[in-house]
Structures are given as C-alpha cells and as structure tokens.
Design a protein around this motif. Sequence first.
Motif, PDB file in Angstrom:
ATOM      1  N   GLU A   1      -2.826 -13.255  -4.826  1.00 42.24           N
ATOM      2  CA  GLU A   1      -1.870 -13.252  -5.786  1.00 42.24           C
ATOM      3  C   GLU A   1      -2.477 -13.042  -7.267  1.00 42.24           C
ATOM      4  O   GLU A   1      -1.299 -12.715  -7.907  1.00 42.24           O
ATOM      5  CB  GLU A   1      -1.018 -14.362  -5.694  1.00 42.24           C
ATOM      6  CG  GLU A   1      -1.352 -15.597  -5.919  1.00 42.24           C
ATOM      7  CD  GLU A   1      -2.079 -16.239  -4.729  1.00 42.24           C
ATOM      8  OE1 GLU A   1      -2.550 -17.627  -4.722  1.00 42.24           O
ATOM      9  OE2 GLU A   1      -2.148 -15.553  -3.643  1.00 42.24           O
ATOM     10  N   LYS A   2      -3.718 -13.100  -7.463  1.00 38.25           N
ATOM     11  CA  LYS A   2      -4.215 -12.900  -8.735  1.00 38.25           C
ATOM     12  C   LYS A   2      -4.730 -11.649  -8.940  1.00 38.25           C
ATOM     13  O   LYS A   2      -4.897 -11.264 -10.129  1.00 38.25           O
ATOM     14  CB  LYS A   2      -5.358 -13.910  -8.924  1.00 38.25           C
ATOM     15  CG  LYS A   2      -5.263 -15.430  -8.870  1.00 38.25           C
ATOM     16  CD  LYS A   2      -4.133 -15.948  -9.631  1.00 38.25           C
ATOM     17  CE  LYS A   2      -3.932 -17.374  -9.506  1.00 38.25           C
ATOM     18  NZ  LYS A   2      -2.850 -18.043  -9.983  1.00 38.25           N
TER      19      LYS A   2
ATOM     20  N   GLU B   1      -3.977  -7.323  -8.853  1.00 36.41           N
ATOM     21  CA  GLU B   1      -3.076  -6.067  -8.634  1.00 36.41           C
ATOM     22  C   GLU B   1      -3.626  -5.204  -7.590  1.00 36.41           C
ATOM     23  O   GLU B   1      -4.563  -4.919  -7.719  1.00 36.41           O
ATOM     24  CB  GLU B   1      -3.108  -5.375  -9.973  1.00 36.41           C
ATOM     25  CG  GLU B   1      -2.383  -6.155 -10.956  1.00 36.41           C
ATOM     26  CD  GLU B   1      -0.993  -6.156 -10.903  1.00 36.41           C
ATOM     27  OE1 GLU B   1      -0.259  -5.483  -9.995  1.00 36.41           O
ATOM     28  OE2 GLU B   1      -0.107  -6.923 -11.461  1.00 36.41           O
TER      29      GLU B   1
ATOM     30  N   THR C   1       3.370  -6.451  -2.833  1.00 41.10           N
ATOM     31  CA  THR C   1       2.864  -6.735  -3.928  1.00 41.10           C
ATOM     32  C   THR C   1       3.655  -6.162  -5.188  1.00 41.10           C
ATOM     33  O   THR C   1       3.342  -6.384  -6.383  1.00 41.10           O
ATOM     34  CB  THR C   1       1.553  -6.126  -3.893  1.00 41.10           C
ATOM     35  OG1 THR C   1       1.496  -4.605  -3.829  1.00 41.10           O
ATOM     36  CG2 THR C   1       0.571  -6.517  -2.941  1.00 41.10           C
TER      37      THR C   1
ATOM     38  N   TRP D   1       6.215 -11.521  -5.529  1.00 41.26           N
ATOM     39  CA  TRP D   1       4.758 -11.647  -5.730  1.00 41.26           C
ATOM     40  C   TRP D   1       4.603 -11.841  -7.015  1.00 41.26           C
ATOM     41  O   TRP D   1       3.573 -12.398  -7.593  1.00 41.26           O
ATOM     42  CB  TRP D   1       4.573  -9.825  -5.401  1.00 41.26           C
ATOM     43  CG  TRP D   1       2.841  -9.693  -5.691  1.00 41.26           C
ATOM     44  CD1 TRP D   1       2.333  -9.015  -6.809  1.00 41.26           C
ATOM     45  CD2 TRP D   1       1.853 -10.265  -4.943  1.00 41.26           C
ATOM     46  NE1 TRP D   1       0.975  -9.096  -6.593  1.00 41.26           N
ATOM     47  CE2 TRP D   1       0.571  -9.711  -5.603  1.00 41.26           C
ATOM     48  CE3 TRP D   1       1.754 -11.073  -3.835  1.00 41.26           C
ATOM     49  CZ2 TRP D   1      -0.577 -10.059  -5.279  1.00 41.26           C
ATOM     50  CZ3 TRP D   1       0.469 -11.131  -3.203  1.00 41.26           C
ATOM     51  CH2 TRP D   1      -0.904 -10.970  -3.995  1.00 41.26           C
ATOM     52  N   GLN D   2       5.502 -11.118  -7.904  1.00 42.41           N
ATOM     53  CA  GLN D   2       5.633 -11.505  -9.399  1.00 42.41           C
ATOM     54  C   GLN D   2       5.683 -13.084  -9.513  1.00 42.41           C
ATOM     55  O   GLN D   2       5.049 -13.591 -10.663  1.00 42.41           O
ATOM     56  CB  GLN D   2       6.703 -10.687 -10.319  1.00 42.41           C
ATOM     57  CG  GLN D   2       6.534  -9.255 -10.084  1.00 42.41           C
ATOM     58  CD  GLN D   2       5.439  -8.682 -10.372  1.00 42.41           C
ATOM     59  OE1 GLN D   2       4.628  -9.012 -11.441  1.00 42.41           O
ATOM     60  NE2 GLN D   2       4.726  -7.687  -9.542  1.00 42.41           N
TER      61      GLN D   2
ATOM     62  N   LYS E   1       2.304 -14.911  -8.997  1.00 44.91           N
ATOM     63  CA  LYS E   1       1.209 -14.474  -9.994  1.00 44.91           C
ATOM     64  C   LYS E   1       1.352 -15.633 -11.200  1.00 44.91           C
ATOM     65  O   LYS E   1       0.336 -16.122 -11.725  1.00 44.91           O
ATOM     66  CB  LYS E   1       1.267 -13.047 -10.509  1.00 44.91           C
ATOM     67  CG  LYS E   1       1.038 -12.058  -9.487  1.00 44.91           C
ATOM     68  CD  LYS E   1       1.255 -10.496 -10.143  1.00 44.91           C
ATOM     69  CE  LYS E   1      -0.060 -10.640 -11.048  1.00 44.91           C
ATOM     70  NZ  LYS E   1      -0.134  -9.098 -11.589  1.00 44.91           N
TER      71      LYS E   1
END
Length: 476
Positions: free
Chosen positions: A325-326, A328, A364, A369-370, A373
């Motif tokens: 998740e870190k 892109e 993603t 997903w946002q 992060k």
Amino acid sequence: MLGLMPNGKLRQANLKMLFQKAKQYESSNFKGLYSFIRFIDKLKLSSGDLGSAKLMGENDNVIRIMSIHKSKGLEFPVVFLASTGKQFNLMDLNQNVLLHQEMGIGVTYIDYDKQIQYDTLSKLAIRNKIFVETLSEEMRILYVALTRAKEKLIITGIVKDYEKEIGKMKEQVEQYEKCQKKINPILVKKYQKYLDWILLVYQYEKGKDMELKVHKKQEIMKKFQKMEQEDIDVKQILESKEINQEQLERIEKILNTKYPHPLATLLPTKTSVTHLKQMADKQEQEPSFVVEFPKPEFLKEDKEEKLTAAQKGTLIHLCLQKLDEKREYDLNQIKELIRTLQERQIITQKEAESIQPFKILEFTKSPIWQDLKQAKEVQKEKPFYSNISAKEIEEEATDEVILVQGVIDLYYRDKNDNLVLVDYKTDYVEKGKEIQLIDKYRKQLEIYEKALEEALHKKVSQKYIYSVYLGKALEV
C-alpha cells in the motif's frame, strides 16, 4: 480445553509441531498464510505424511519395544530380552578384502594360473582381530541389555534341538574349567549367540539367581489350537422362546423413541464461516435428491482441467494480499508482481495466466486503497475464532455455542483511528443488483465484525465488500 478433548494431549502436541513448522517457514524469504499452506501441501506430497507429534515420555506407563542400543541409559521395572537365539552377524569377515584401522589391509590371494585362491596371513590375522573385537562389542551390548531391569529380567530364545545342544555344552563346560574365575575364552569364542553365552553362565553357576524354563514347540502350539465351536441355530432358539408382551412393548417403545432435540445432532460444534454460508444457501434452495461426487483422479483425462471460479478467486485474494500500500502501481508493475509469484513457485504458470492484472490494478485506484496509504495500521489475511449462538444459524436451535473459524481479508485503522473491515469477493454481479451481493454476505461480515470487536475491544466503524468483478467497494 485441549486436555478435556479426545486425544487432547496429542492435539496439543500436533499444534506445537505445526507452530515449529511455521517458524521454520517464516525464517525463509516467503511470508503469508496462503504461501505457508501451499508449502505444507507440497511437504505432504513429497514426504507422504507429516506424521504426528510424539507424546510419550520416559516415565509413561506403557510397554516399549526397542533395540538394545536405544535402551542404553534407561531402566525399566520388567525387561524382556527376546530373540537371543539369533546368530551374530559375522558376514563382513567373509569379504575378499578386510580393513582394520590399526593392522591395515588383508586380502585374498588369487592364483589365476592354478585357478585357486586362499587367505593371506595378513588377512587371517586381521580376520581374527575383527572377530575378537566383534565378540567384545556383542558382549558389551549384552551387558547393556542385562542391566536395564530394575526388578525382573525375562530372557527368551529358540534352540532347534535343546537336548542335543545342552548335552554338548555340558561336555564343553566339564572339559574347560574357569580361567581366573571367568568362563574360559575358548568357549566364549566357540559360541556366537547371546543365548549360548547365557546358557554357559547357567551351566557354570547353577542355582544362582537364574531360573531356566524350557517350553517345547508342541506345548506352545496346543495353546493356540482353535477350540471346537458348537453349531447353534439362532433362529430356532428365538422361535422357541416365549414372548413377554410387556417386555415386547418396552423394547418397541425404546426403539421408537425420538430424541427431543434432533436439530442439535445436525449442528456442528465447530465450523467455518464458509460452511455457514453454504448451510444458509442450502436452506434457501429447494430440497434436492441429486448427489454429485467429484470425478476420481483415475477417470480424469491427461489434459489439464480449467481452474474453477473458487480457485481463481483464491488467486485474486493472493495478489491483493501481496500489494504494498506504500507504492503506486501501473499495469506493468502488477504483471511483474504476478511473474514474481510464479518464479518463486507460489503459483503455477497456468494459474498466473488465469489472473486478470487490470482487476488487481482497479483495486489500487479505489478509495479503499487511498485510505490504506494513510492508515495507521493495516492487517491482511488474519485468522480468527469466535463463538456464536446456534440460534443465529437455526431459530429452533437450543442455546448451544458454536465455534466458528475464518480469515479476515483486510482490516485497518484509518488516519482518524476508525476501524474499517474489508472483504474481497470475486462473484459475478449484474449492474444495479449490488444489494444481492451485500445480502448474500451480510451474515459473514457480521461474524467478522463481531470477532474483530471482541479481539480489539473497539467498534467497527465501517465494513465493505470489495467486488473485484465490479471494481468498487460496497458498504454493508
């Protein structure tokens, strides 16, 4: 408690053994529950069976069967030393080449011209040396066997013709007197069985703490002869027996008695979330009398069968679990992730080809997903156990408790410290009928929610079903 379950101690030991296997796996480069399960499956295929953990300690009240070597250093109240009539293994002395760490090499001389062969002096010397050393080692082993018993030692052995053999031994004992209060070494070398050595001691030391019992084969076989069985006509006996009407009615009543809680016999004491869903689906469907069995392996064709929807769903779960998740992601990076899983042999080429990378990419780009992060904590593939009331499955059930196990795909604490629960689903869903998917898995999410709140002592703020097919999250 494990101690109160059938074979509780064995179950506990097996769990500890599984834990050790998991620790060994975690020390490698591979991580995660899915990969560990595949590792265990491959281990079972390669070695046949993982086996059970060992429970017995040295002081357990059991009968142990072991070699003399294994018994070294142990003591037991009663010891049976069996098969003492077996000849020592001296086959190595007949090799053409003999080796000794001090005396060197001894070989058989072969004269090809005269077509004869014979042992050299060096070989005869080495053979005699090895023979003596072998007898000395066997004597040490016998000493170990004779000193294991605390209270009683029972020695058994078979002699083909005892009367003849013991007669010869008596003559030898009379001929060779003790040498420095010990059995004459000539006799020790002559006899090459534990039983012979023991009988030599008995002949020299009659009446001293030894009792010799000889049982002939015929006497033993008589005890195992089949007893003549009397032919009984059961039907005739039953027909001639008088029937007591009162007893007949009592038996009929017992046989026709119905258990007052038949539903309790059908409900499991332990189950999985998936099984609960299957039970609920069956209740909604009309009764069916068609039973389908999987095709046996020997009837399957050589060509590989297509992956099932469930197998494809498991692969999607694996890919979503492996996402970082870190980072892109773009489509090429997703394809690279799938390639890496294949190279590490976590998935096969066939499985890799069945995964749709753009479906993973869609996740993603989702709001979940946002949130991940920026989340304070993220947990994936977390197993759980939770107790639920049987009435939650069947309204007519008693107040019994069922232990439910499952795996939560994803939960996290967002930037505002809210606890969010997410479950991935790969089911086909028609557009506009998302509510059907929510209703289908609502109970499952409620069980996850309850288990999570009990474990973390924190309320779940939101719970979502992420539909891989639709590429969006549905709030439950």
